[in-house]
Design a protein around this motif. Structure first.
Motif, PDB file in Angstrom:
ATOM      1  N   VAL A 137      -6.959  30.737  11.756  1.00 43.71           N
ATOM      2  CA  VAL A 137      -5.570  30.957  12.153  1.00 43.71           C
ATOM      3  C   VAL A 137      -5.155  32.328  11.649  1.00 43.71           C
ATOM      4  O   VAL A 137      -5.226  32.613  10.458  1.00 43.71           O
ATOM      5  N   PRO A 192      -0.964  20.831  12.049  1.00 49.36           N
ATOM      6  CA  PRO A 192      -0.581  21.690  13.178  1.00 49.36           C
ATOM      7  C   PRO A 192      -1.415  22.969  13.290  1.00 49.36           C
ATOM      8  O   PRO A 192      -1.475  23.560  14.363  1.00 49.36           O
ATOM      9  N   LEU A 193      -2.064  23.396  12.194  1.00 45.12           N
ATOM     10  CA  LEU A 193      -2.878  24.603  12.262  1.00 45.12           C
ATOM     11  C   LEU A 193      -4.207  24.353  12.948  1.00 45.12           C
ATOM     12  O   LEU A 193      -4.844  25.259  13.459  1.00 45.12           O
ATOM     13  N   ARG A 250       6.660  28.309  13.194  1.00 40.43           N
ATOM     14  CA  ARG A 250       7.206  29.435  12.447  1.00 40.43           C
ATOM     15  C   ARG A 250       6.252  29.859  11.336  1.00 40.43           C
ATOM     16  O   ARG A 250       6.341  30.956  10.816  1.00 40.43           O
ATOM     17  N   ILE A 251       5.363  28.945  10.955  1.00 36.22           N
ATOM     18  CA  ILE A 251       4.389  29.270   9.925  1.00 36.22           C
ATOM     19  C   ILE A 251       3.095  29.716  10.582  1.00 36.22           C
ATOM     20  O   ILE A 251       2.490  30.709  10.223  1.00 36.22           O
ATOM     21  N   ALA A 252       2.685  28.974  11.554  1.00 38.10           N
ATOM     22  CA  ALA A 252       1.407  29.254  12.187  1.00 38.10           C
ATOM     23  C   ALA A 252       1.571  30.183  13.385  1.00 38.10           C
ATOM     24  O   ALA A 252       0.646  30.407  14.129  1.00 38.10           O
ATOM     25  N   ALA A 253       2.777  30.724  13.537  1.00 38.58           N
ATOM     26  CA  ALA A 253       3.111  31.523  14.712  1.00 38.58           C
ATOM     27  C   ALA A 253       2.846  30.706  15.974  1.00 38.58           C
ATOM     28  O   ALA A 253       2.898  29.492  15.926  1.00 38.58           O
ATOM     29  N   ASP A 254       2.576  31.300  17.092  1.00 38.20           N
ATOM     30  CA  ASP A 254       2.525  30.462  18.293  1.00 38.20           C
ATOM     31  C   ASP A 254       1.185  29.728  18.416  1.00 38.20           C
ATOM     32  O   ASP A 254       0.226  30.015  17.717  1.00 38.20           O
ATOM     33  N   GLN A 255       1.186  28.715  19.254  1.00 38.10           N
ATOM     34  CA  GLN A 255       0.077  27.761  19.238  1.00 38.10           C
ATOM     35  C   GLN A 255      -0.991  28.091  20.288  1.00 38.10           C
ATOM     36  O   GLN A 255      -1.601  27.203  20.858  1.00 38.10           O
ATOM     37  N   LYS A 256      -1.192  29.357  20.513  1.00 33.53           N
ATOM     38  CA  LYS A 256      -2.175  29.745  21.509  1.00 33.53           C
ATOM     39  C   LYS A 256      -3.590  29.565  20.934  1.00 33.53           C
ATOM     40  O   LYS A 256      -3.872  29.980  19.828  1.00 33.53           O
ATOM     41  N   THR A 257      -4.417  28.954  21.680  1.00 34.47           N
ATOM     42  CA  THR A 257      -5.773  28.734  21.191  1.00 34.47           C
ATOM     43  C   THR A 257      -6.748  29.657  21.901  1.00 34.47           C
ATOM     44  O   THR A 257      -6.793  29.722  23.123  1.00 34.47           O
ATOM     45  N   GLY A 298      -2.139  35.124  12.348  1.00 32.29           N
ATOM     46  CA  GLY A 298      -0.908  35.431  13.057  1.00 32.29           C
ATOM     47  C   GLY A 298      -0.624  34.344  14.079  1.00 32.29           C
ATOM     48  O   GLY A 298      -0.627  33.167  13.754  1.00 32.29           O
ATOM     49  N   GLY A 299      -0.454  34.715  15.324  1.00 37.49           N
ATOM     50  CA  GLY A 299      -0.153  33.746  16.356  1.00 37.49           C
ATOM     51  C   GLY A 299      -1.384  33.147  17.018  1.00 37.49           C
ATOM     52  O   GLY A 299      -1.263  32.337  17.922  1.00 37.49           O
ATOM     53  N   ARG A 326      17.462  19.994   8.171  1.00 39.23           N
ATOM     54  CA  ARG A 326      16.886  21.117   8.909  1.00 39.23           C
ATOM     55  C   ARG A 326      15.464  20.749   9.369  1.00 39.23           C
ATOM     56  O   ARG A 326      14.669  20.227   8.616  1.00 39.23           O
ATOM     57  N   ARG A 327      15.197  21.000  10.616  1.00 41.59           N
ATOM     58  CA  ARG A 327      13.854  20.751  11.140  1.00 41.59           C
ATOM     59  C   ARG A 327      13.066  22.046  11.036  1.00 41.59           C
ATOM     60  O   ARG A 327      13.524  23.105  11.433  1.00 41.59           O
ATOM     61  N   ILE A 328      11.882  21.953  10.493  1.00 45.14           N
ATOM     62  CA  ILE A 328      11.068  23.147  10.345  1.00 45.14           C
ATOM     63  C   ILE A 328       9.945  23.098  11.366  1.00 45.14           C
ATOM     64  O   ILE A 328       9.211  22.119  11.453  1.00 45.14           O
ATOM     65  N   GLN A 338       7.389  28.513   2.600  1.00 50.16           N
ATOM     66  CA  GLN A 338       7.606  28.066   3.990  1.00 50.16           C
ATOM     67  C   GLN A 338       6.824  26.791   4.278  1.00 50.16           C
ATOM     68  O   GLN A 338       7.326  25.834   4.852  1.00 50.16           O
ATOM     69  N   ARG A 377      -5.186  31.203  17.224  1.00 50.40           N
ATOM     70  CA  ARG A 377      -6.125  30.298  16.571  1.00 50.40           C
ATOM     71  C   ARG A 377      -7.449  30.386  17.315  1.00 50.40           C
ATOM     72  O   ARG A 377      -7.489  30.319  18.542  1.00 50.40           O
ATOM     73  N   PRO A 416       6.430  24.031  12.649  1.00 50.12           N
ATOM     74  CA  PRO A 416       5.182  24.586  12.126  1.00 50.12           C
ATOM     75  C   PRO A 416       4.838  25.916  12.789  1.00 50.12           C
ATOM     76  O   PRO A 416       4.192  26.767  12.205  1.00 50.12           O
ATOM     77  N   TYR A 467       8.010  22.839   5.076  1.00 54.15           N
ATOM     78  CA  TYR A 467       7.540  22.078   6.246  1.00 54.15           C
ATOM     79  C   TYR A 467       6.935  20.743   5.811  1.00 54.15           C
ATOM     80  O   TYR A 467       7.233  19.691   6.384  1.00 54.15           O
ATOM     81  N   GLU A 489       9.430  18.204   4.794  1.00 52.19           N
ATOM     82  CA  GLU A 489      10.119  17.688   5.966  1.00 52.19           C
ATOM     83  C   GLU A 489       9.242  16.682   6.719  1.00 52.19           C
ATOM     84  O   GLU A 489       9.738  15.792   7.388  1.00 52.19           O
TER      85      GLU A 489
END
Lengths: 74, 200, 409
Positions: free
Chosen positions: C235, C94-95, B189-196, C237-238, B183-185, C319, C240, B187, C323, C326
């Motif tokens: 970080v 990734p964070l 899904r943990i950090a939600a979306d990557q909007k900066t 929620g969605g 299974r590929r996880i 969670q 950063r 990130p 990750y 993996e």
């Protein structure tokens, strides 16, 4: 009881090469146990083991007989 | 004298075949990382190495005696360049190919620490070619090839090597199963979306 | 004790930045704005003087390990051979967004730092490694100036462990950014066996400022054990947010600057996925090594991941652990075998499995993998898991009874 004299040598495990073949844990049972997956587990953890003088020869054998060259003595 | 050389040449050849058989089988055992015959793993490696070295010594005596043997009529070139000999050039040539492979495998094994594990492993694979070549060579050139005792020995050697190779290729060979998680996880899904969002 | 007040540059007086906006002080990423704000590159002063200045500044690496920068430079200079400097903008975590933000906003400070260190140490090569999205802005910045032509630009791999220093070297050398075993420090033998200095891009930007405005200016802000400013990624929620704040700023203040309301914070994962959990009752801890030490945390690469109230810290940890397992490169046995087992046990804790031996299993497994790898991926994963067991102690006991205090579903 006397504390074993140090040989000044340190055995280093290269985990990127180690393949749990188990030679070293047989040759150095005093210093290395086998972890649940068969990889060598130094008594104090980590990747480097100080070699006492009376085990220097066994350590050299372990380096020479490791089938994947994962050990280094320095 | 000539008869003695001939006998020595034949005898050392047969012993070398047996020792190389032992080496190949122990090599496969070493690769599996299991103890065998009541020996711990490091001892299996040790016997593998020693039988290879002793086998090489027998091969050396084998070729040197035949160099001085008037029947075989070998010369120095035949040691290294195959298929040129006057006596059974094909079967003798197989022996030459085997000798070249043996030298390559031995030298890379002894220099393993300096040339690196990758080169060592690639060359070491040639052992799987060396062994059958040595066997065919002993049948083709060997004066004793028809002798029942030699046939028995050759069949026994073949049986253990073929058995070991079959075991090597089956799944039972590897003790440890190292499966990577399928299974590929993500990130995200943990950090939600990557909007900066930049703040200052 | 004299602070450098002004630098005269082309007729304009350059005043050093006074507030906490230092790295992000320029108006825009262009070279003209950079020169207007910070002035031209300072003159050469020799490796020894540079190392002494950085020692006085007390600058520590901003990639996560917080190793004193001057020591790294001194080790590389000591080899006496012409070496390699690598600016590390891999940002494998990734964070984190602070390196990419810095490269977008202030590319010239990073280039300055790289060129200065390379020149002062007499390096033969200068490299810059970054993710694909940063390649274009960096290339644009390099084209805006005449002195950056020699810098070699590399794209890194999108993998958690790709940012580790030996993985960066491996990536340049063999195209595979995975860690390698190194008994000898990279500063003695790295890329092509030459002395190799791998510095985080933020560290290089700070070097560019220290060598312009001096160690005293650098220390004029921040705490004594964490002088200067640092970039934080908050970080939430969605979203950063990248914040530049003085070293030792209170955690709550950094969170607020990043748009998070400290009153609604259940816990913060400080230092990213390899970091440690700090719970809401410690929200006013100073973001300095000493201030975070009681929690087993450190500022690291400045990542602050907010766990809002009403969310379960153990489930979130499970969670993250999955990750991280993996993301193991799979090279080292203890990591390749141990991390999936840790993730499995942590997953059961997160799902409120009633097996009461799970915490003990986790403590044993984490002890087993720590220190047994070519990089610190197993160590960092173990640290994060252990900190969760401590920080969410009450929840742990509730979970063992099949309950969850926080996420009352």
């Amino acid at each position: 009881m006397s504390t074993p004299t140090r040989s000044g040598k340190v055995l280093h495990i290269d985990w990127t090469r180690c393949d749990a073949r188990g030679s070293c844990t047989e040759l150095l049972p005093e210093l290395l146990r086998s972890d649940p997956w068969g990889y060598p587990l130094p008594a104090g953890g980590g990747s480097d083991v100080a070699i006492p003088a009376h085990l220097a020869a066994a350590a050299r054998d372990a380096v020479g007989l490791c089938p994947v060259l994962a050990l280094r003595l320095s | 004298m000539n008869e003695a050389l001939w006998a020595l040449g034949r005898g050392t050849g047969v012993v070398a075949l047996v020792l190389l058989t032992v080496t190949v089988v122990l090599g496969i055992l070493t690769r599996s990382g299991r103890p065998a015959f009541g020996l711990p793993r490091f001892a299996v490696t040790l016997v593998h190495r020693n039988s290879a070295l002793i086998g090489a010594v027998f091969v050396l005596i084998h070729v040197v005696t035949l160099l001085f043997d008037p029947y075989a009529q070998l010369n120095a070139v035949d040691f290294f360049v195959p298929f040129l000999g006057s006596y059974h050039p094909f079967w003798l040539g197989l022996g030459t190919v085997g000798l070249d492979l043996l030298i390559a495998i031995l030298v890379t094994a002894l220099l393993r620490r300096w040339i690196g594990q990758r080169v060592f492993r690639v060359v070491h694979w040639a052992a799987y070619a060396l062994w059958p070549i040595a066997l065919f060579h002993s049948f083709g050139t060997g004066t004793d090839a028809g002798a029942p005792l030699f046939i028995l020995l050759a069949v026994a050697c073949s049986a253990v090597v073929v058995g070991a190779v079959i075991w090597r290729t089956t799944t039972a060979f590897q003790l440890r199963n190292r499966t990577t998680p399928d299974r590929r996880i993500e990130p995200s899904r943990i950090a939600a979306d990557q909007k900066t969002k930049e703040l200052r | 004790m004299t602070m450098v007040d002004a630098h005269v540059q082309g007729g304009h007086a350059i005043t050093p930045p006074t507030g906490t906006a230092r790295l992000l002080a320029a108006d825009d990423p262009a070279h003209a704005a950079h020169l207007a704000r910070f002035g031209a590159l300072p003159g050469r002063r020799g490796a020894d003087a540079v190392i002494a200045e950085l020692e006085r500044a007390g600058l520590a690496g901003r990639g996560g390990a917080a190793f004193p920068t001057w020591r790294k430079l001194a080790a590389a200079a000591q080899s006496g051979r012409s070496g390699v400097i690598i600016a590390n903008g891999s940002e494998g975590e990734p964070l984190s967004a602070k390196d990419s933000t810095l490269l977008h906003r202030s590319p010239h400070l990073v280039l300055d730092g790289l060129l200065l260190v390379a020149a002062e140490l007499g390096a033969a090569e200068a490299h810059l490694v970054t993710t694909s999205a940063q390649l274009a802005p960096i290339r644009r910045a390099m084209d805006q100036r005449a002195d950056a032509g020699g810098i070699r630009l590399h794209e890194t791999h999108d993998r958690f462990v790709a940012g580790e220093a030996s993985a960066v070297v491996n990536g340049i050398e063999r195209g595979r950014a995975i860690p390698r075993d190194h008994v000898v420090r990279l500063t003695a033998s790295g890329l092509g066996r030459r002395p190799t200095l791998v510095l985080n891009v933020e560290t290089l930007a700070h070097i560019a400022l220290v060598l312009r405005f001096g160690a005293d200016w650098f220390r004029s802000i921040g705490s004594s054990d964490d002088p200067g400013t640092r970039l934080f990624t908050v970080v939430r929620g969605g979203e950063r947010a990248v914040v530049e704040a003085a070293g030792g700023t209170l955690l709550s203040a950094v969170l607020r600057a990043g748009g998070a309301d400290p009153a609604r914070v259940r816990a913060v994962l400080v230092g990213g996925f390899h970091g440690a959990w700090v719970t809401g009752d410690a929200i006013d801890a100073p973001m300095s090594p000493a201030g975070l030490a009681p929690f087993g945390a450190s500022p690291g690469a400045g990542i602050l991941m907010v766990l809002p109230r009403g969310e379960c810290g153990l489930a979130r940890t499970a969670q993250i652990t999955a990750y991280l397992a993996e993301q193991s490169a799979g090279q080292c046995g203890p990591c390749a075998n141990g991390l999936p087992e840790i993730a499995e046990a942590m997953g059961r804790v997160g799902r409120r499995d009633r097996n009461s031996s799970l915490p003990r299993q986790l403590r044993e497994l984490t002890a087993l993998v720590t220190g047994r790898g070519a990089c610190h991926h197993p160590d960092g994963t173990a640290r994060m898991v252990l900190s969760a067991l401590d920080a969410f102690d009450h929840d742990l006991r509730a979970h063992a009874r099949g309950l969850c205090q926080e996420a009352a579903a």
